[in-house]
Design a protein around this motif. Structure first.
Motif, PDB file in Angstrom:
ATOM      1  N   VAL A 415       0.835  -1.208   0.000  1.00  0.00           N
ATOM      2  CA  VAL A 415       0.000   0.000   0.000  1.00  0.00           C
ATOM      3  C   VAL A 415       0.864   1.249   0.000  1.00  0.00           C
ATOM      4  CG1 VAL A 415      -1.589   1.344   1.430  1.00  0.00           C
ATOM      5  CG2 VAL A 415      -2.039  -1.076   1.009  1.00  0.00           C
ATOM      6  N   ARG A 416       1.980   1.217   0.725  1.00  0.00           N
ATOM      7  CA  ARG A 416       2.834   2.400   0.809  1.00  0.00           C
ATOM      8  C   ARG A 416       3.529   2.703  -0.520  1.00  0.00           C
ATOM      9  NH1 ARG A 416       8.022   1.223   1.014  1.00  0.00           N
ATOM     10  NH2 ARG A 416       8.635  -0.940   1.284  1.00  0.00           N
ATOM     11  N   PHE A 422      -3.528   6.264  -0.435  1.00  0.00           N
ATOM     12  CA  PHE A 422      -3.316   4.958   0.184  1.00  0.00           C
ATOM     13  C   PHE A 422      -2.369   5.060   1.375  1.00  0.00           C
ATOM     14  CE2 PHE A 422      -4.961   3.834  -3.936  1.00  0.00           C
ATOM     15  CZ  PHE A 422      -5.722   2.700  -3.694  1.00  0.00           C
ATOM     16  N   ARG A 423      -1.341   5.866   1.230  1.00  0.00           N
ATOM     17  CA  ARG A 423      -0.406   6.033   2.351  1.00  0.00           C
ATOM     18  C   ARG A 423      -1.098   6.710   3.533  1.00  0.00           C
ATOM     19  NH1 ARG A 423       2.878   7.760  -1.928  1.00  0.00           N
ATOM     20  NH2 ARG A 423       2.853   9.932  -1.176  1.00  0.00           N
ATOM     21  N   LEU A 534      17.882  -8.597 -11.095  1.00  0.00           N
ATOM     22  CA  LEU A 534      16.911  -7.616 -10.628  1.00  0.00           C
ATOM     23  C   LEU A 534      16.717  -6.524 -11.674  1.00  0.00           C
ATOM     24  CD1 LEU A 534      15.094  -6.462  -8.406  1.00  0.00           C
ATOM     25  CD2 LEU A 534      17.111  -5.310  -7.453  1.00  0.00           C
ATOM     26  N   GLU A 535      15.484  -6.397 -12.152  1.00  0.00           N
ATOM     27  CA  GLU A 535      15.154  -5.350 -13.116  1.00  0.00           C
ATOM     28  C   GLU A 535      14.547  -4.161 -12.377  1.00  0.00           C
ATOM     29  OE1 GLU A 535      12.599  -4.730 -17.278  1.00  0.00           O
ATOM     30  OE2 GLU A 535      12.135  -6.402 -15.917  1.00  0.00           O
ATOM     31  N   VAL A 536      15.040  -2.967 -12.685  1.00  0.00           N
ATOM     32  CA  VAL A 536      14.550  -1.751 -12.035  1.00  0.00           C
ATOM     33  C   VAL A 536      14.235  -0.715 -13.107  1.00  0.00           C
ATOM     34  CG1 VAL A 536      15.072   0.081 -10.389  1.00  0.00           C
ATOM     35  CG2 VAL A 536      15.963  -2.221  -9.987  1.00  0.00           C
ATOM     36  N   LYS A 537      13.047  -0.085 -12.993  1.00  0.00           N
ATOM     37  CA  LYS A 537      12.659   0.958 -13.945  1.00  0.00           C
ATOM     38  C   LYS A 537      12.270   2.211 -13.165  1.00  0.00           C
ATOM     39  CE  LYS A 537      11.151  -2.202 -17.598  1.00  0.00           C
ATOM     40  NZ  LYS A 537      10.046  -2.587 -18.519  1.00  0.00           N
ATOM     41  N   GLU A 538      12.605   3.367 -13.738  1.00  0.00           N
ATOM     42  CA  GLU A 538      12.514   4.614 -12.987  1.00  0.00           C
ATOM     43  C   GLU A 538      11.091   5.002 -12.613  1.00  0.00           C
ATOM     44  OE1 GLU A 538      14.127   9.206 -13.305  1.00  0.00           O
ATOM     45  OE2 GLU A 538      15.307   7.532 -14.051  1.00  0.00           O
ATOM     46  N   ASN A 539      10.117   4.780 -13.450  1.00  0.00           N
ATOM     47  CA  ASN A 539       8.757   5.240 -13.179  1.00  0.00           C
ATOM     48  C   ASN A 539       7.837   4.124 -12.695  1.00  0.00           C
ATOM     49  OD1 ASN A 539       9.271   7.954 -13.958  1.00  0.00           O
ATOM     50  ND2 ASN A 539       9.114   7.351 -16.115  1.00  0.00           N
ATOM     51  N   GLU A 540       8.428   3.068 -12.137  1.00  0.00           N
ATOM     52  CA  GLU A 540       7.622   1.915 -11.729  1.00  0.00           C
ATOM     53  C   GLU A 540       7.976   1.481 -10.309  1.00  0.00           C
ATOM     54  OE1 GLU A 540       7.898  -1.196 -14.638  1.00  0.00           O
ATOM     55  OE2 GLU A 540       7.128   0.048 -16.268  1.00  0.00           O
ATOM     56  N   TYR A 541       7.742   2.362  -9.360  1.00  0.00           N
ATOM     57  CA  TYR A 541       8.101   2.064  -7.973  1.00  0.00           C
ATOM     58  C   TYR A 541       7.359   0.838  -7.452  1.00  0.00           C
ATOM     59  CZ  TYR A 541       8.674   2.798  -2.923  1.00  0.00           C
ATOM     60  OH  TYR A 541       8.959   2.637  -1.591  1.00  0.00           O
TER      61      TYR A 541
END
Length: 781
Positions: A415-416, A422-423, A534-541
């Motif tokens: 949720v956070r 939601f937070r 590990l795949e990391v994308k900037e706009n996909e927290y």
């Protein structure tokens, strides 16, 4: 262990000052309380002075020039430590005072933290920390605040500055992934806010639906086993029970599947037992939280609230069958190795072989049909199966409740990662649990998150920016001094038989020490390989956190059948913490804690041994506390102590359980059984470090006093130990500590430990029978 994504985050608010304070200074006619002297125009000031006044003025100028000259000359000295000759009326044996910058700074810190109006023999915590507590109110957004949190604040800022540097300045792809993850969390372009609850709704759909949200979910076609497998084996969520691939406690050179009881949403089972949402404000806040989240996801508020009540009742039933942590301290007693067939007989509701094979198929491992697992909670699993079969899987309504619970438990931590609405839904629950619902600056928790997800990448950045090799060298010398003192002390313990004593000495000698950081993290190839999957994308927290959960699961599964790496670090370098690993027989002190106020190579050794030395002794003593003593020098759990010695050890620990159980926290008391291991380590660590400092003084002579601090260095040792624990907490946070934490509250880590120390009583000349020098003391090591 390495911080998980669900660990409480250390947060703070930074008080910012303008960079340029030399701006315009308007004349203010308002009286500010200063004395203003007016001069008449006409005759010059000098001409109007008398001869005596002129002579005195010249003398003052000459004296001022001499003082300035002395300061300049002292500043140009090459020595790290400078000394000033004092008169004979000082209370110190030495006539010199340390005037290095480090000494002056730490003396000022000691004086400001202490309350010298308090009687050290009645309440040493007040004596050591009264000034600190008065000057350090709990910051905005915090529920606890102390020395650890303040140092973590400094470390956070170092990490933040590096993460916000240009990408081309970073050393490798792993560090750039850490930066990308951090940016996705900060969300400066508002992507997460714009997406609202959509990412979680899409995840719910992939899992199969959540009745609370009004999704297309059907109790009639719901497959419990399939949902359980998806949550555990695809999303690493883990409702109802936990499992993992870990070192086998009885054969630490090999990995085994371990199954244990489940975790509750609230910090402790005590938040559920004999309570309802109607009469308990924490459960009521929990109900509101579930309701608000489900409504934000599309549920009908009235229906959601009714179903959420059912979820909490189910979780209360789980709390009733969970074994309390203070009853699980004997790890040898709760260790049960069994075949998969025996597990199936114990807990028949789940097809365990299908469940585990579903997980391991992701790493191309085929499990044998005679697979052995270690179960730490067979009674819980048996009761869980009976509860679910009889009450929840036998009716459609029961299935609705069980689905709602499993999805609430699995999705709650995400949720956070959604929008502010939601937070905000979590605020009232947080207020009820820890006493604050205030917001914090985003970058603070984003640094924490980055440290949890890519902590060895951000740790490499931290080390390059902030860690000096000299710090590591002296720290390694100190731990050897503490180890030597601990081993020497075992020779004086009359309750140990000779054979057990010799084995204990061998185990202490065999303990591996790790200081600062694992050197391989400075190797770009190693670091890139560590995080390659590990795949990391900037706009996909949100998605980055889902990917990390899957990444952590796959990395864990890949351990199965592989040799155990006994030098593996489980704590990131910036952490303000330390740990002992029983299966590795290893103590670890990250770079994050090897700093002031715990440790500084320029500090007097009394302060270093009092703060960092006690931390070292604490971790070393964990190898011999009520749990660590069950593991031999190779990290294997077996009985290597003589039976009579075990019985005498247990008698001594009873004293400590009773002592700490008398300490009050609000309307609760410290749980002496739950905190036993940490209390043994605190007491043993203090003694080992003080003995090590005595040996240092014997070899190097007495240290010169600190300026303005009218205490001997032996007294400073105990003051330094105590001021590490200066802290403040809300009543709600203290309740969480009392019910859930394996450590005693900070106040009693000081009072409880020092009141058992004859060395402390002697150095502070506390009368026998005073609060800090009781007639009866508890001592194990």
């Amino acid at each position: 262990m390495e911080p998980s994504k669900t660990d409480p985050m250390i947060k703070y608010n930074l008080t910012e000052f303008p960079d340029d304070q030399d701006g315009e200074c308007p004349l203010d006619p308002v009286n500010t309380g200063r004395t203003h002297v007016r001069f008449h125009s006409g005759k010059s000031i000098w001409a109007s002075r008398s001869t005596l006044e002129k002579v005195l003025a010249v003398l003052c100028l000459v004296l001022l020039a001499i003082v300035v000259l002395l300061v300049v000359l002292m500043a140009k000295q090459d020595q790290n430590i400078m000394y000033l000759h004092l008169g004979h009326d000082m209370a110190h044996d030495h006539k010199d005072v340390c005037l290095s910058r480090a000494c002056v700074d730490v003396a000022a810190s000691i004086l400001s933290a202490a309350d010298f109006t308090a009687d050290p023999c009645q309440d040493f915590y007040q004596y050591a920390c009264g000034g600190w507590v008065k000057a350090n109110p709990i910051p905005h957004g915090q529920s606890t605040w102390g020395t650890f949190g303040k140092l973590w604040q400094q470390n956070q800022l170092v990490i933040k500055n590096v993460l916000e540097s240009p990408p081309e300045e970073l050393a490798n792809d792993a560090e750039r992934k850490a930066q990308t993850y951090y940016r996705s969390c900060v969300d400066s372009n508002g992507t997460a806010e714009a997406r609202g609850g959509t990412p979680l709704l899409e995840l719910i759909e992939r899992i199969g639906g959540w009745n609370l949200t009004g999704s297309n979910w059907s109790a009639g076609s719901w497959d419990f086993q399939r949902t359980l497998q998806r949550l555990h084996n695809e999303f690493n969520a883990g409702p109802l029970f936990t499992w993992s691939v870990v070192e086998d406690d009885k054969n630490s050179s090999s990995y085994v599947i371990q199954v244990d009881q489940g975790r509750l949403t609230l910090p402790s089972r005590d938040y559920y037992i004999n309570k309802t949402t109607a009469d308990d404000h924490v459960l009521a806040a929990y109900l509101d939280y579930i309701t608000k989240v489900a409504v934000l996801l599309g549920g009908n508020e009235e229906e959601v609230r009714r179903q959420a009540n059912d979820v909490i009742r189910l979780e209360t039933e789980l709390a009733e069958i969970i074994t309390p942590s203070d009853e699980r301290r004997d790890e040898e007693a709760i260790y049960h190795k069994m075949t998969i067939a025996e597990l199936q007989e114990t807990a028949p509701l789940v097809d365990w072989f299908v469940f585990f094979q579903d997980a391991f198929s992701q790493v191309n491992v085929t499990l044998p049909h005679n697979l052995q697992v270690v179960v730490y909670a067979p009674e819980y699993l048996s009761k869980l199966c009976d509860l679910l079969k009889e009450k929840y899987l036998s009716t459609l309504r029961g299935k609705v409740i069980l689905n709602n619970y499993m999805m609430s438990k699995s999705g709650g931590g995400l949720v956070r990662c959604l929008s502010k609405a939601f937070r905000d839904a979590y605020k009232m629950l947080r207020k009820a649990l820890v006493g604050t619902d205030e917001d914090e600056e985003t970058w603070h928790y984003c640094v924490d998150d980055t440290n949890a997800v890519l902590g060895f990448a951000s740790g490499a950045m931290f080390v390059r920016q902030n860690f000096k090799s000299a710090s590591k060298q002296l720290a390694e010398e100190m731990i050897e001094d503490v180890r030597t003192a601990f081993i020497e002390n075992t020779k004086k313990l009359h309750w140990m038989d000779e054979e057990t004593r010799k084995k204990a000495e061998d185990k202490a000698e065999a303990i591996t020490k790790m200081m600062g950081f694992p050197p391989e993290i400075l190797d770009s190839d190693y670091l890139n390989d560590k995080y390659a999957l590990l795949e990391v994308k900037e706009n996909e927290y949100f998605e980055n956190n889902i990917r990390f959960s899957k990444f952590a699961l796959i990395k864990n599964l890949m351990k199965y059948g592989q040799p155990v790496n006994k030098t593996r670090w489980d704590m990131t370098p910036p952490s303000v913490n330390a740990y002992y690993s029983a299966s590795h027989n290893m103590i670890v002190f990250p770079a994050g804690i090897l700093q002031a106020p715990f440790y500084d190579p320029q500090y007097p050794r009394s302060l270093n041994f009092g703060a960092m030395g006690v931390v070292m002794g604490h971790e070393l003593t964990h190898a011999f506390d009520d749990q660590g003593r069950e593991y031999d020098k190779y990290g294997n759990m077996n009985q290597w102590w003589n039976n009579a010695t075990i019985n005498r050890f247990k008698e001594r620990t009873k004293c400590m359980v009773e002592q700490y159980s008398q300490y009050k926290i609000g309307n609760l008391t410290v749980n002496g059984r739950q905190t036993l291991g940490e209390n043994i380590a605190d007491n043993g660590g203090l003694k080992a470090s003080f003995d090590a400092y005595r040996l240092y003084r014997k070899a190097h002579g007495e240290e010169v006093p600190l300026p303005g601090v009218n205490l001997t260095h032996s007294q400073l040792f105990f003051l330094s130990f105590s001021q590490v624990w200066c802290s403040a907490a809300t009543p709600e946070a203290e309740r969480v500590t009392a019910l859930n934490d394996g450590h005693a509250p900070a106040r009693y880590r000081v009072i409880g430990t020092l009141s058992n120390s004859e060395d402390f009583a002697r150095e502070y000349r506390c009368p026998l029978g005073s609060n800090m020098n009781p007639n009866s003391k508890c001592q194990v090591w």
